[in-house]
Design a protein around this motif. Structure first.
Motif, short mmCIF file in Angstrom:
data_model
loop_
_atom_site.label_atom_id
_atom_site.label_comp_id
_atom_site.label_asym_id
_atom_site.label_seq_id
_atom_site.Cartn_x
_atom_site.Cartn_y
_atom_site.Cartn_z
N ILE A 41 0.86 -1.18 0.00
CA ILE A 41 0.00 0.00 0.00
C ILE A 41 0.90 1.23 0.00
CG2 ILE A 41 -1.73 1.32 1.29
CD1 ILE A 41 -2.77 -1.29 2.43
N GLN A 42 0.81 2.03 -1.04
CA GLN A 42 1.67 3.21 -1.17
C GLN A 42 1.34 4.23 -0.10
OE1 GLN A 42 1.46 4.87 -5.14
NE2 GLN A 42 3.48 4.01 -5.61
N CYS A 43 2.39 4.69 0.59
CA CYS A 43 2.17 5.64 1.68
C CYS A 43 3.49 6.31 2.04
CB CYS A 43 1.59 4.92 2.89
SG CYS A 43 1.19 6.00 4.28
N SER A 44 3.47 7.63 2.17
CA SER A 44 4.65 8.34 2.65
C SER A 44 4.55 8.48 4.17
CB SER A 44 4.73 9.74 2.02
OG SER A 44 3.68 10.56 2.52
N ARG A 45 5.62 8.92 4.81
CA ARG A 45 5.62 9.05 6.27
C ARG A 45 4.53 10.01 6.75
NH1 ARG A 45 9.09 7.40 9.94
NH2 ARG A 45 10.52 6.73 8.30
N LYS A 46 4.34 11.10 6.02
CA LYS A 46 3.35 12.10 6.43
C LYS A 46 1.92 11.64 6.19
CE LYS A 46 6.27 16.19 5.89
NZ LYS A 46 6.44 17.50 5.20
N GLU A 47 1.75 10.60 5.37
CA GLU A 47 0.41 10.12 5.04
C GLU A 47 -0.01 8.90 5.85
OE1 GLU A 47 1.05 11.45 0.37
OE2 GLU A 47 1.12 9.35 0.97
N VAL A 48 0.83 8.47 6.79
CA VAL A 48 0.49 7.30 7.60
C VAL A 48 -0.81 7.55 8.34
CG1 VAL A 48 1.17 5.88 9.58
CG2 VAL A 48 2.88 6.56 7.90
N ILE A 318 -7.63 10.78 14.61
CA ILE A 318 -7.90 9.45 14.05
C ILE A 318 -8.49 9.57 12.65
CG2 ILE A 318 -9.23 7.33 14.32
CD1 ILE A 318 -6.94 7.66 16.32
N ASP A 319 -7.93 8.80 11.73
CA ASP A 319 -8.39 8.80 10.34
C ASP A 319 -9.38 7.68 10.06
OD1 ASP A 319 -6.53 10.90 9.30
OD2 ASP A 319 -5.03 9.44 9.96
N LEU A 320 -9.20 6.53 10.75
CA LEU A 320 -10.03 5.36 10.48
C LEU A 320 -10.34 4.65 11.79
CD1 LEU A 320 -11.33 3.28 8.52
CD2 LEU A 320 -9.08 2.16 8.37
N ILE A 321 -11.62 4.40 12.02
CA ILE A 321 -12.07 3.64 13.20
C ILE A 321 -12.64 2.31 12.72
CG2 ILE A 321 -13.74 3.55 15.09
CD1 ILE A 321 -13.64 6.62 15.18
N GLN A 429 -10.00 0.15 2.33
CA GLN A 429 -10.38 1.33 3.11
C GLN A 429 -9.16 2.03 3.70
OE1 GLN A 429 -13.30 2.78 3.12
NE2 GLN A 429 -14.00 1.15 1.74
N ILE A 430 -8.15 1.26 4.09
CA ILE A 430 -6.91 1.87 4.57
C ILE A 430 -6.26 2.67 3.44
CG2 ILE A 430 -4.56 1.38 5.37
CD1 ILE A 430 -5.73 -1.04 6.88
N ALA A 431 -6.22 2.07 2.25
CA ALA A 431 -5.65 2.76 1.09
C ALA A 431 -6.45 4.02 0.76
CB ALA A 431 -5.60 1.82 -0.11
N ALA A 432 -7.77 3.94 0.89
CA ALA A 432 -8.63 5.08 0.59
C ALA A 432 -8.38 6.23 1.57
CB ALA A 432 -10.10 4.66 0.64
N VAL A 433 -8.18 5.91 2.83
CA VAL A 433 -7.89 6.93 3.84
C VAL A 433 -6.56 7.61 3.54
CG1 VAL A 433 -7.25 7.24 6.26
CG2 VAL A 433 -9.29 5.94 5.68
N ILE A 434 -5.57 6.82 3.14
CA ILE A 434 -4.26 7.38 2.77
C ILE A 434 -4.41 8.33 1.59
CG2 ILE A 434 -1.98 6.82 1.86
CD1 ILE A 434 -2.18 4.18 3.46
N GLU A 435 -5.20 7.93 0.60
CA GLU A 435 -5.43 8.77 -0.58
C GLU A 435 -6.10 10.08 -0.19
OE1 GLU A 435 -5.12 10.03 -4.36
OE2 GLU A 435 -4.26 8.18 -3.54
N GLU A 436 -7.04 10.02 0.75
CA GLU A 436 -7.71 11.23 1.22
C GLU A 436 -6.72 12.16 1.91
OE1 GLU A 436 -10.88 9.86 3.69
OE2 GLU A 436 -11.90 8.82 2.05
#
Length: 456
Positions: A41-48, A318-321, A429-436
């Motif tokens: 899942i693509q993610c930078s440090r600031k997007e965790v 929190i981004d995802l519950i 959903q984790i990937a979608a939150v990162i994209e947001e």
């Protein structure tokens, strides 16, 4: 004394995370980032993403259900994506068992086997139970039904007397999610004040939304105007698990005593502690809380059977519950009540549309603007139970004798399917939150750049 000033580093009423939690979160986010890379899942440090896993109340059903869910999250490679693990009532029985073992998530299969073996085993002897009750009676200023319930009822399910203190967990769980145990302030609940949610973690205990906290080792000690007058030893994990309230089960524990027990119930108190805010002054805290010398802390399930408000603190961001619902009855009540309360309190939360409470599905996603995404997973549903949803609800009641070994194994499997069947959906959903988060950061950059150009 102004609560806005930290007194001896012990009490505060500022809405920020204490230093220990900040350090924990920073380290845990590194773990999450590495886990996301393993999951491709693509993610930078600031997007965790900051992800919280919630376990509702539900007695032994919640204890076993949460354990089965965590085991499957681990097998799916998703457990190390979780930043916070928060529980109510029966879910805290599971948490207390897990956090006895340092870095439990690195050896969950072994830890799980040990827990199952214990809960299938013999009950705590009456001699040991009476000795523990005597310790409670003589060891602190307030002896209440919480002590009796913990010793005589909770031990019949967890099959042990856990005398570890919560502060012993400090620095023992750097590879695990950050644990938050939740209760409510009884007086706040009865007066309909908007500050009843109370959280306890290895470092602090206090009111989640107000931000009034005390060091966990001092929770229960006597305070006056910010100064500690009398030290009380820290409560142990058995007492914390005893915050689950049930008069009917208590009555069953003492059938020989009959009606005299009923009189005690009418007169006794639940979960009474000295108030660490006694006679302090601050506009952020209701005056009735500040004036009282004691407060009563009880099972959060009596108000909200899932710990949403422990993770909805703004500073936890929190981004995802992921809401695991082990409630008896309407499986959407917890998330629906949370949405309604958040609307009243102006806390960002997505709009919730309830599904069929008699035939729920196994995966619901609620999204809103500038609010955390909420995944809601009912324990018993038409996907993992087929047409036997109601049969299983009746089989696994909240108030009944401890489950048999066969019942425990079957329930572990049912709960686990809710994760294994939805592994890809969870990743999506984790990937979608990162994209947001990525999109939000990009828009912020554009707005700042546009502002700079206009200034020039």
């Amino acid at each position: 004394t102004d609560l806005s000033v930290c007194l001896s580093g012990k009490r505060r009423i500022k809405p920020f995370l204490n230093r220990s939690e900040q350090e924990f979160v920073a380290s845990r986010r590194d773990t999450v980032l590495q886990t996301l890379k393993k999951l491709k899942i693509q993610c930078s440090r600031k997007e965790v993403p900051n992800i919280a896993l919630l376990g509702s109340g539900g007695g032994q059903r919640a204890m076993v259900g949460l354990l089965g869910s965590l085991v499957e999250l681990d097998k799916a490679g998703l457990l190390d994506c979780i930043l916070y693990l928060s529980g109510v009532s029966g879910s805290t029985w599971c948490m207390a068992s897990l956090y006895q073992e340092p870095d439990w998530s690195t050896k969950l299969e072994t830890v799980k086997d040990n827990i199952i073996e214990r809960v299938k085993g013999p009950e705590v002897s009456l001699t040991d139970a009476m000795a523990k009750l005597k310790k409670y009676y003589y060891g602190k200023d307030f002896f209440s039904l919480t002590d009796v319930w913990a010793v005589m009822a909770v031990t019949s399910y967890v099959k042990e007397i856990d005398e570890h203190a919560l502060t012993e967990q400090r620095n023992q769980h750097k590879k695990d999610p950050f644990p938050i145990y939740t209760v409510i302030d009884k007086q706040c609940k009865q007066s309909n004040e908007q500050n009843p949610w109370f959280e306890i973690n290895p470092y602090e205990a206090g009111y989640s939304l107000t931000g009034a906290f005390v060091d966990t080792c001092d929770f229960g000690s006597q305070f006056h105007k910010g100064s500690k007058k009398k030290h009380q030893d820290e409560f142990d994990m058995l007492y914390l698990q005893g915050k689950k309230l049930c008069h009917r089960k208590m009555y069953n524990c003492f059938t020989d005593a009959g009606i005299s027990i009923c009189k005690c119930m009418a007169q006794w108190i639940w979960g009474r502690k000295y108030n660490f805010l006694h006679n302090m002054t601050d506009e952020a805290v209701h005056s009735t809380i500040l004036q009282s010398e004691t407060r009563d802390y009880i099972d959060a399930g009596l108000l909200q059977n899932s710990p949403f408000f422990s993770v909805l603190r703004e500073e936890r961001d929190i981004d995802l519950i992921i809401s695991l619902d082990f409630s008896q009855g309407d499986p959407f009540m917890t998330v629906r009540n949370a949405a309604e309360t958040c609307k009243t309190l102006n806390i960002p939360f997505p709009e919730v549309t309830s599904g069929d409470k008699m035939k729920p599905k196994d995966f619901y996603v609620f999204k809103g603007q500038n609010s955390p995404t909420v995944i809601h997973i009912p324990l018993f549903n038409v996907v993992n139970c087929g047409d036997k949803v109601e049969d299983l609800r009746k089989k696994y009641r909240t108030f009944q004798d401890p489950y048999s070994a066969e019942m425990i194994a079957d329930l572990m499997e049912v709960a686990g399917k809710n994760i294994s069947n939805n592994r890809e959906k969870l990743k999506e959903q984790i990937a979608a939150v990162i994209e947001e988060k990525r999109f939000s950061r990009f828009n912020t950059f554009l707005n700042k750049d546009s502002f700079r150009l206009n200034i020039e």
